[in-house]
Design a protein around this motif. Structure first.
Motif, short mmCIF file in Angstrom:
data_model
loop_
_atom_site.label_atom_id
_atom_site.label_comp_id
_atom_site.label_asym_id
_atom_site.label_seq_id
_atom_site.Cartn_x
_atom_site.Cartn_y
_atom_site.Cartn_z
N ASP A 46 0.74 -1.27 -0.08
CA ASP A 46 0.04 0.09 0.15
C ASP A 46 0.92 1.18 -0.01
O ASP A 46 0.45 2.19 -0.72
CB ASP A 46 -0.98 -0.21 1.00
N HIS A 47 2.04 1.22 0.58
CA HIS A 47 2.91 2.47 0.73
C HIS A 47 3.28 2.67 -0.91
O HIS A 47 3.46 3.52 -1.29
CB HIS A 47 4.23 2.21 1.69
N MET A 48 3.76 1.54 -1.20
CA MET A 48 4.08 1.53 -2.77
C MET A 48 3.18 2.09 -3.91
O MET A 48 3.44 2.92 -4.75
CB MET A 48 4.91 0.18 -3.21
N ALA A 49 1.83 1.59 -3.46
CA ALA A 49 0.64 2.13 -4.30
C ALA A 49 0.64 3.88 -4.46
O ALA A 49 0.26 4.55 -5.32
CB ALA A 49 -0.26 1.35 -4.05
N ILE A 50 0.75 4.16 -3.18
CA ILE A 50 0.77 5.48 -2.87
C ILE A 50 1.79 6.40 -3.62
O ILE A 50 1.58 7.29 -4.45
CB ILE A 50 0.46 5.87 -1.45
N ALA A 51 3.15 5.88 -3.52
CA ALA A 51 4.15 6.43 -4.14
C ALA A 51 3.91 6.54 -5.67
O ALA A 51 4.31 7.49 -6.40
CB ALA A 51 5.57 5.75 -3.58
N LEU A 52 3.31 5.53 -6.16
CA LEU A 52 3.33 5.37 -7.64
C LEU A 52 2.25 6.11 -8.09
O LEU A 52 2.17 6.72 -9.00
CB LEU A 52 2.90 4.06 -7.93
N SER A 53 1.18 5.99 -7.24
CA SER A 53 0.23 7.26 -7.59
C SER A 53 0.48 8.78 -7.76
O SER A 53 -0.01 9.67 -8.52
CB SER A 53 -1.01 7.28 -6.74
N LYS A 54 1.59 9.00 -6.73
CA LYS A 54 1.95 10.35 -6.62
C LYS A 54 2.94 10.61 -7.77
O LYS A 54 3.01 11.80 -8.30
CB LYS A 54 2.58 10.75 -5.40
N THR A 55 3.51 9.68 -8.21
CA THR A 55 4.59 10.00 -9.48
C THR A 55 3.87 9.80 -10.86
O THR A 55 3.85 10.96 -11.61
CB THR A 55 5.39 8.81 -9.45
#
Length: 566
Positions: A446-455
């Motif tokens: 879930d942390h990685m998904a948030i980072a991907l969505s921000k990028t």
């Protein structure tokens, strides 16, 4: 006709009556059986081999009966004589109880001299397997809020930082070896040469050139060759494009200044004359961001590659650029000038390659920082968008910051609630257990998904995905047209690119007036930028106002656009 069994019973009774000798009872041969009859249907079913076996049994039974009759009425079983022809009478063998079946393993173990026992011993020995997997080293989970909190956070972020140069450049062995072999052949033959390295951003070009430089210097020292002089420069740092010749000349003659002549003319004169000493070293020139040397007449780029064609030139030119089509645009001209370079292309990283590079960056850490599925998600998304390894590293560092912010927020909330209204031990136990669990937590998916969505997920991506089809085709043609070094063009040229895509995909294109109107709409939405004071709409300049990666990420889910952007 009586059967063989009935005849044997009758002869046995006669023999007993005549001799009067009492013998132990013998097992009757099918005394209670009726004569064997085979119906025609059964005979058809019985094969030739079965009939032959039956006949052989009858013959053997007749022989046994004849032997009993010829022995003078003695119905004791005739024992086979031993090979030693002993005359001692054989004692009748007592009737034994039925023998129990033994397993194959017991029979093998009972006989110690048989080969089978040796086979058992061979297989019973535990031998090391040839395909043993290496032992899996289980690392402890990362504790981002432990005692050495700041030091651990610094080490993890440093391992994933862009400035951290790895010891080896993974997944680029083939390209490195080709460049290295090219440089070795130039040094061995003492011959100048040029090579053009191209590829998308973040594909390991600059790192590979640095590794090739190090390997070449080591090889020259071990092989007895003179170590080449190395000149590394980034063309973006040059004030003028022609300053690159002054940099090359300064490597040969540091103190000499050009008086009335340009640095290019001095280099051409230097490479046209035979050197006074035979010990002149070769020079390795690594020119990164070579596409910045493209001028209107492209003379600087042509003159740079022409330096390798002079009779006494000693330079090995390695040009590195992001423009993949640079060679296609300039190679015909360079070929006519007899200075065509060798071209090596660095392809975008795949999902497996990005995952491998991330794992190699983290393998030196003594603890586990990421969940495996989180790293795989990052690799999949980046590979699908651009294959840029630098973006994958930035996203991974952003995911670590997400976890750090989450733990900091949860700890602050717990501390503030405890200070305002202290709980009993029973009430605070679940909260403390939750904090303890989070303290030993790692970067989850879930942390990685948030980072991907921000990028990747941005308002620009949402806007492009909501555009009509023909406006999406215009954005796709703009992304292809501006790929590389070209920054702007005219609406007329962009219309040609749009028409080519429509023609290749059998989609009816819109007219030129409607195309110009759609470009104005895209300009109002901030996706394109129109400039110029020309009254003719086709002559107006158009520039892509968004990142090419956003267009690729927004349209990659549609196979039509994914094929167009490849």
């Amino acid at each position: 006709m009586p059967s063989i069994a009935d005849r044997s019973v009758e002869l046995e009774s006669n023999a007993v009556g005549s001799a009067g000798v009492s013998t132990p009872p013998k097992r009757r041969l099918r005394s209670n059986s009726s004569p064997m009859k085979l119906s025609p249907m059964k005979c058809k079913r019985v094969g030739i081999s079965s009939v032959a076996k039956l006949r052989s049994v009858e013959v053997e039974s007749e022989r046994s009966v004849e032997e009993v009759v010829g022995s003078g009425g003695d119905l004791t079983p005739q024992k086979r004589k031993l090979r030693s022809d002993s005359s001692s009478p054989m004692k009748p063998r007592p009737v034994s109880s039925p023998m129990k079946c033994k397993s194959a393993g017991r029979n093998l173990s009972a006989c110690t001299s048989t080969p089978a026992n040796g086979i058992e011993k061979y297989f019973s020995q535990k031998k090391p397997q040839a395909f043993c997997k290496p032992p899996v080293v289980v690392k402890p989970n990362w504790n981002p809020k432990g005692k050495p909190y700041k030091e651990q956070m610094r080490i993890v972020k440093e391992a994933l930082h862009l400035s951290t140069v790895p010891s080896t450049v993974a997944c680029r062995d083939v390209e490195q070896n080709r460049v290295l072999e090219f440089c070795k052949s130039c040094i061995e033959q003492e011959k100048a040469g040029s090579l053009y390295v191209c590829g998308c951003p973040g594909t390991g070009k600059s790192l590979s050139m640095g590794k090739v430089k190090q390997l070449l210097v080591n090889w020259a020292g071990e092989g007895g060759f003179q170590e080449p002089d190395v000149l590394e420069l980034n063309c973006t740092s040059l004030t003028k494009t022609s300053d690159i010749f002054a940099k090359i000349l300064g490597k040969y003659q540091p103190q000499k200044k050009a008086n009335g002549t340009t640095s290019l003319q001095l280099l051409q004169k230097l490479y046209s004359q035979k050197p006074q000493s035979d010990g002149t070293k070769m020079m390795l020139i690594i020119a990164d961001e070579l596409d910045y040397l493209i001028t209107k007449d492209r003379a600087v780029l042509h003159d740079l590659f022409m330096l390798t064609t002079y009779p006494f030139s000693r330079c090995i030119l390695l040009g590195v650029a992001n423009a993949i089509d640079l060679a296609d645009r300039f190679v015909p001209k360079l070929q006519s000038l007899n200075c065509k370079p060798m071209v090596i292309t660095f392809r975008a990283y795949s999902k497996d390659q990005i995952l491998k590079i991330l794992q190699e960056r983290l393998v030196a850490l003594p603890y586990t920082v990421f969940q495996p599925h989180a790293l795989e998600l990052c690799a999949r998304k980046v590979a699908a968008a651009s294959g840029d390894m630098r973006k994958a590293l930035c996203i991974s560092r952003s995911a670590i910051e997400m976890l750090e912010a989450e733990l900091r927020e949860s700890t602050d909330k717990l501390n503030s609630s405890t200070a305002e209204n202290p709980f009993s031990e029973q009430q605070t136990a679940p909260a403390l257990a939750l904090v303890k669990k989070q303290e030993i937590d790692i970067v989850r998916i879930d942390h990685m998904a948030i980072a991907l969505s921000k990028t990747f997920k941005s308002p620009v991506v949402d806007t492009i995905q909501c555009l009509p089809q023909h406006q999406q085709i215009i954005m796709c043609s703009a992304a292809k047209h501006f790929r590389g070094v070209k920054k702007d063009t005219t609406i007329g040229e962009l219309n040609k690119s749009y028409f080519d895509i429509c023609k290749a995909t059998l989609i009816p294109p819109v007219g030129s007036f409607e195309f110009s109107s759609m470009c104005k709409v895209l300009n109002d939405q901030g996706l394109l930028k129109l400039s110029g004071q020309s009254r003719d709409i086709k002559s107006k300049r158009v520039t892509l106002n968004v990142d090419e990666g956003d267009i690729t990420f927004a349209l990659q889910g549609i196979r039509f656009f994914r094929t167009c952007l490849e």
